[in-house]
Design a protein around this motif. Structure first.
Motif, PDB file in Angstrom:
ATOM      1  N   MET A 239     -79.040   4.677 163.627  1.00 39.61           N
ATOM      2  CA  MET A 239     -78.838   5.747 162.649  1.00 39.61           C
ATOM      3  C   MET A 239     -78.137   6.934 163.305  1.00 39.61           C
ATOM      4  SD  MET A 239     -81.624   8.009 160.503  1.00 39.61           S
ATOM      5  CE  MET A 239     -82.181   8.919 161.955  1.00 39.61           C
ATOM      6  N   PHE A 240     -78.639   7.339 164.441  1.00 40.49           N
ATOM      7  CA  PHE A 240     -78.093   8.494 165.151  1.00 40.49           C
ATOM      8  C   PHE A 240     -76.669   8.192 165.636  1.00 40.49           C
ATOM      9  CE2 PHE A 240     -77.890  11.910 168.236  1.00 40.49           C
ATOM     10  CZ  PHE A 240     -78.659  12.908 167.657  1.00 40.49           C
ATOM     11  N   THR A 241     -76.461   6.989 166.158  1.00 44.89           N
ATOM     12  CA  THR A 241     -75.151   6.595 166.673  1.00 44.89           C
ATOM     13  C   THR A 241     -74.124   6.544 165.544  1.00 44.89           C
ATOM     14  OG1 THR A 241     -76.217   5.348 168.444  1.00 44.89           O
ATOM     15  CG2 THR A 241     -73.917   4.858 168.036  1.00 44.89           C
TER      16      THR A 241
ATOM     17  N   SER B  39     -77.110  10.654 153.582  1.00 42.47           N
ATOM     18  CA  SER B  39     -77.237   9.897 152.336  1.00 42.47           C
ATOM     19  C   SER B  39     -76.314   8.676 152.332  1.00 42.47           C
ATOM     20  CB  SER B  39     -76.951  10.787 151.128  1.00 42.47           C
ATOM     21  OG  SER B  39     -75.661  11.366 151.242  1.00 42.47           O
ATOM     22  N   ASP B  40     -75.148   8.795 152.964  1.00 43.80           N
ATOM     23  CA  ASP B  40     -74.215   7.672 153.033  1.00 43.80           C
ATOM     24  C   ASP B  40     -74.596   6.680 154.132  1.00 43.80           C
ATOM     25  OD1 ASP B  40     -72.603   8.534 150.886  1.00 43.80           O
ATOM     26  OD2 ASP B  40     -71.625   9.990 152.192  1.00 43.80           O
ATOM     27  N   ILE B  41     -75.137   7.170 155.220  1.00 41.42           N
ATOM     28  CA  ILE B  41     -75.602   6.280 156.292  1.00 41.42           C
ATOM     29  C   ILE B  41     -76.733   5.391 155.785  1.00 41.42           C
ATOM     30  CG2 ILE B  41     -76.797   6.181 158.527  1.00 41.42           C
ATOM     31  CD1 ILE B  41     -75.302   8.799 159.259  1.00 41.42           C
ATOM     32  N   LEU B  42     -77.659   5.972 155.053  1.00 33.61           N
ATOM     33  CA  LEU B  42     -78.845   5.232 154.610  1.00 33.61           C
ATOM     34  C   LEU B  42     -78.522   4.127 153.615  1.00 33.61           C
ATOM     35  CD1 LEU B  42     -81.489   8.098 154.330  1.00 33.61           C
ATOM     36  CD2 LEU B  42     -81.105   6.488 156.218  1.00 33.61           C
ATOM     37  N   LYS B  43     -77.417   4.227 152.908  1.00 31.90           N
ATOM     38  CA  LYS B  43     -77.103   3.174 151.942  1.00 31.90           C
ATOM     39  C   LYS B  43     -76.290   2.025 152.554  1.00 31.90           C
ATOM     40  CE  LYS B  43     -73.134   5.417 149.757  1.00 31.90           C
ATOM     41  NZ  LYS B  43     -72.636   6.033 148.531  1.00 31.90           N
ATOM     42  N   LEU B  44     -75.963   2.117 153.849  1.00 33.37           N
ATOM     43  CA  LEU B  44     -75.209   1.044 154.495  1.00 33.37           C
ATOM     44  C   LEU B  44     -76.070  -0.196 154.716  1.00 33.37           C
ATOM     45  CD1 LEU B  44     -73.225   2.998 157.235  1.00 33.37           C
ATOM     46  CD2 LEU B  44     -72.319   1.971 155.126  1.00 33.37           C
TER      47      LEU B  44
ATOM     48  N   ARG C 235     -66.060   0.964 154.430  1.00 31.04           N
ATOM     49  CA  ARG C 235     -65.510   1.477 153.173  1.00 31.04           C
ATOM     50  C   ARG C 235     -66.679   1.822 152.267  1.00 31.04           C
ATOM     51  NH1 ARG C 235     -60.342   0.091 151.370  1.00 31.04           N
ATOM     52  NH2 ARG C 235     -59.034  -0.636 153.064  1.00 31.04           N
ATOM     53  N   LEU C 236     -66.714   3.058 151.820  1.00 25.53           N
ATOM     54  CA  LEU C 236     -67.786   3.461 150.914  1.00 25.53           C
ATOM     55  C   LEU C 236     -67.332   4.594 150.023  1.00 25.53           C
ATOM     56  CD1 LEU C 236     -69.137   6.322 152.088  1.00 25.53           C
ATOM     57  CD2 LEU C 236     -70.089   4.762 153.735  1.00 25.53           C
ATOM     58  N   ARG C 237     -68.047   4.746 148.942  1.00 23.53           N
ATOM     59  CA  ARG C 237     -67.826   5.873 148.053  1.00 23.53           C
ATOM     60  C   ARG C 237     -68.889   6.906 148.412  1.00 23.53           C
ATOM     61  NH1 ARG C 237     -64.168   6.729 144.576  1.00 23.53           N
ATOM     62  NH2 ARG C 237     -63.480   4.573 144.557  1.00 23.53           N
ATOM     63  N   GLU C 238     -68.428   8.076 148.858  1.00 25.44           N
ATOM     64  CA  GLU C 238     -69.374   9.103 149.290  1.00 25.44           C
ATOM     65  C   GLU C 238     -70.280   9.508 148.130  1.00 25.44           C
ATOM     66  OE1 GLU C 238     -67.579  11.785 152.758  1.00 25.44           O
ATOM     67  OE2 GLU C 238     -66.492  12.001 150.871  1.00 25.44           O
ATOM     68  N   GLN C 239     -71.551   9.591 148.421  1.00 20.95           N
ATOM     69  CA  GLN C 239     -72.525   9.930 147.389  1.00 20.95           C
ATOM     70  C   GLN C 239     -72.289  11.336 146.843  1.00 20.95           C
ATOM     71  OE1 GLN C 239     -76.495   8.717 148.362  1.00 20.95           O
ATOM     72  NE2 GLN C 239     -77.402  10.059 146.856  1.00 20.95           N
TER      73      GLN C 239
ATOM     74  N   TYR D 164     -80.633  -3.553 154.839  1.00 18.49           N
ATOM     75  CA  TYR D 164     -80.171  -2.199 155.126  1.00 18.49           C
ATOM     76  C   TYR D 164     -80.171  -1.989 156.633  1.00 18.49           C
ATOM     77  CZ  TYR D 164     -80.190  -0.880 150.263  1.00 18.49           C
ATOM     78  OH  TYR D 164     -79.892  -0.810 148.929  1.00 18.49           O
ATOM     79  N   LEU D 165     -79.161  -1.266 157.122  1.00 18.90           N
ATOM     80  CA  LEU D 165     -79.098  -0.986 158.557  1.00 18.90           C
ATOM     81  C   LEU D 165     -80.282  -0.126 158.998  1.00 18.90           C
ATOM     82  CD1 LEU D 165     -75.292  -0.240 159.101  1.00 18.90           C
ATOM     83  CD2 LEU D 165     -76.555  -2.303 159.731  1.00 18.90           C
ATOM     84  N   ILE D 166     -80.629   0.841 158.177  1.00 18.14           N
ATOM     85  CA  ILE D 166     -81.707   1.765 158.520  1.00 18.14           C
ATOM     86  C   ILE D 166     -82.877   1.487 157.572  1.00 18.14           C
ATOM     87  CG2 ILE D 166     -82.266   4.166 159.057  1.00 18.14           C
ATOM     88  CD1 ILE D 166     -79.738   3.029 160.506  1.00 18.14           C
ATOM     89  N   ALA D 167     -83.443   0.302 157.731  1.00 18.25           N
ATOM     90  CA  ALA D 167     -84.478  -0.178 156.821  1.00 18.25           C
ATOM     91  C   ALA D 167     -85.836   0.461 157.104  1.00 18.25           C
ATOM     92  CB  ALA D 167     -84.593  -1.697 156.923  1.00 18.25           C
ATOM     93  N   SER D 168     -86.560   0.665 156.035  1.00 27.25           N
ATOM     94  CA  SER D 168     -87.932   1.146 156.136  1.00 27.25           C
ATOM     95  C   SER D 168     -88.822   0.021 156.640  1.00 27.25           C
ATOM     96  CB  SER D 168     -88.420   1.600 154.754  1.00 27.25           C
ATOM     97  OG  SER D 168     -89.800   1.874 154.789  1.00 27.25           O
ATOM     98  N   ASN D 169     -89.783   0.362 157.452  1.00 26.90           N
ATOM     99  CA  ASN D 169     -90.757  -0.623 157.941  1.00 26.90           C
ATOM    100  C   ASN D 169     -91.802  -0.945 156.878  1.00 26.90           C
ATOM    101  OD1 ASN D 169     -89.505  -0.635 160.460  1.00 26.90           O
ATOM    102  ND2 ASN D 169     -90.785   1.033 161.207  1.00 26.90           N
ATOM    103  N   ARG D 170     -91.900  -0.084 155.864  1.00 31.77           N
ATOM    104  CA  ARG D 170     -92.985  -0.214 154.884  1.00 31.77           C
ATOM    105  C   ARG D 170     -92.540  -0.619 153.489  1.00 31.77           C
ATOM    106  NH1 ARG D 170     -95.828   5.439 156.478  1.00 31.77           N
ATOM    107  NH2 ARG D 170     -96.278   4.882 158.612  1.00 31.77           N
ATOM    108  N   LYS D 171     -91.276  -0.452 153.161  1.00 37.78           N
ATOM    109  CA  LYS D 171     -90.834  -0.617 151.777  1.00 37.78           C
ATOM    110  C   LYS D 171     -90.088  -1.920 151.503  1.00 37.78           C
ATOM    111  CE  LYS D 171     -89.785   4.290 151.261  1.00 37.78           C
ATOM    112  NZ  LYS D 171     -88.671   5.190 150.984  1.00 37.78           N
ATOM    113  N   GLY D 172     -90.207  -2.899 152.356  1.00 39.55           N
ATOM    114  CA  GLY D 172     -89.432  -4.119 152.136  1.00 39.55           C
ATOM    115  C   GLY D 172     -87.979  -3.869 152.465  1.00 39.55           C
ATOM    116  N   ASN D 173     -87.078  -4.397 151.663  1.00 36.47           N
ATOM    117  CA  ASN D 173     -85.651  -4.204 151.924  1.00 36.47           C
ATOM    118  C   ASN D 173     -85.149  -2.929 151.250  1.00 36.47           C
ATOM    119  OD1 ASN D 173     -83.102  -4.786 152.983  1.00 36.47           O
ATOM    120  ND2 ASN D 173     -82.473  -5.712 151.049  1.00 36.47           N
ATOM    121  N   LYS D 174     -85.583  -1.813 151.759  1.00 32.81           N
ATOM    122  CA  LYS D 174     -85.144  -0.502 151.296  1.00 32.81           C
ATOM    123  C   LYS D 174     -84.874   0.349 152.534  1.00 32.81           C
ATOM    124  CE  LYS D 174     -86.937  -0.423 146.816  1.00 32.81           C
ATOM    125  NZ  LYS D 174     -86.045  -0.727 145.798  1.00 32.81           N
TER     126      LYS D 174
END
Length: 182
Positions: free
Chosen positions: A30-32, A42-47, A59-63, A93-103
């Motif tokens: 995430m930091f890198t 917000s854009d990093i987290l949706k990758l 390639r992304l559409r900025e939030q 997700y690249l920056i996946a939650s440990n608790r929320k499944g694939n979020k």
């Protein structure tokens, strides 16, 4: 709202990255991504893995702006991502939650991660924009290319960009330090 600053000291930045890499690969990635792309959190987290696997660019559409953003993946970031995603599925997700499944983790969780690691290394006035500002600050220091940074950040004018990455404050501080009458 507090003013968020970049991490100016490259030695401290290197220490933070070394610490994160040992502590949590997810947080390290995430930091890198933040310091090598200048993306908002917000854009990093949706990758997802599919957005970076075997690709030369993100390639992304900025939030925030809804503008299309195309980011060539830096070779250092590309190598780190390659290792990180080697055992992951494209839908993850690249920056996946440990608790929320694939979020992804929340923006608040990302803030806590950045805050905790920066506090550990004595960096003050931080937030999730610290990573984005760090990218801009160091790019500017290397190139002095305000126009390109203005374009990358979608700022209306150069003075906004310089203020955003903390260059104006550096100049003001230097002016105060250099003042002498005799």
């Amino acid at each position: 709202m507090n003013y968020v600053e970049p991490i100016r000291d490259t030695n401290v930045l290197e220490d933070i990255l070394t610490y994160l890499k040992k502590d949590s690969m997810r947080n390290y990635i995430m930091f890198t991504i933040g310091i090598y792309t200048g993306l908002r959190i917000s854009d990093i987290l949706k990758l997802q893995v599919k957005h970076v696997r075997n690709l030369k660019e993100i390639r992304l559409r900025e939030q925030k702006t809804n503008k299309l953003k195309i980011i060539t993946i830096n070779k250092i970031l590309k190598e780190e991502l390659k290792v990180y995603i080697s055992n992951k599925e494209d839908y993850e997700y690249l920056i996946a939650s440990n608790r929320k499944g694939n979020k992804p983790i929340s923006r608040q969780r990302a803030y806590v991660i950045v805050k905790n690691v920066c506090n550990k290394f004595g960096v003050e006035n931080i937030g999730t924009h610290t990573m984005r500002k760090t990218f801009g600050y160091h790019y500017y220091k290397m190139t002095k290319d305000t126009a390109l940074l203005q374009n990358i950040f979608n700022h209306a004018d150069a003075s906004t960009t310089l203020r955003y990455i903390g260059i104006n404050q550096d100049s003001i501080s230097d002016a105060y330090k250099s003042m002498k009458y005799f």
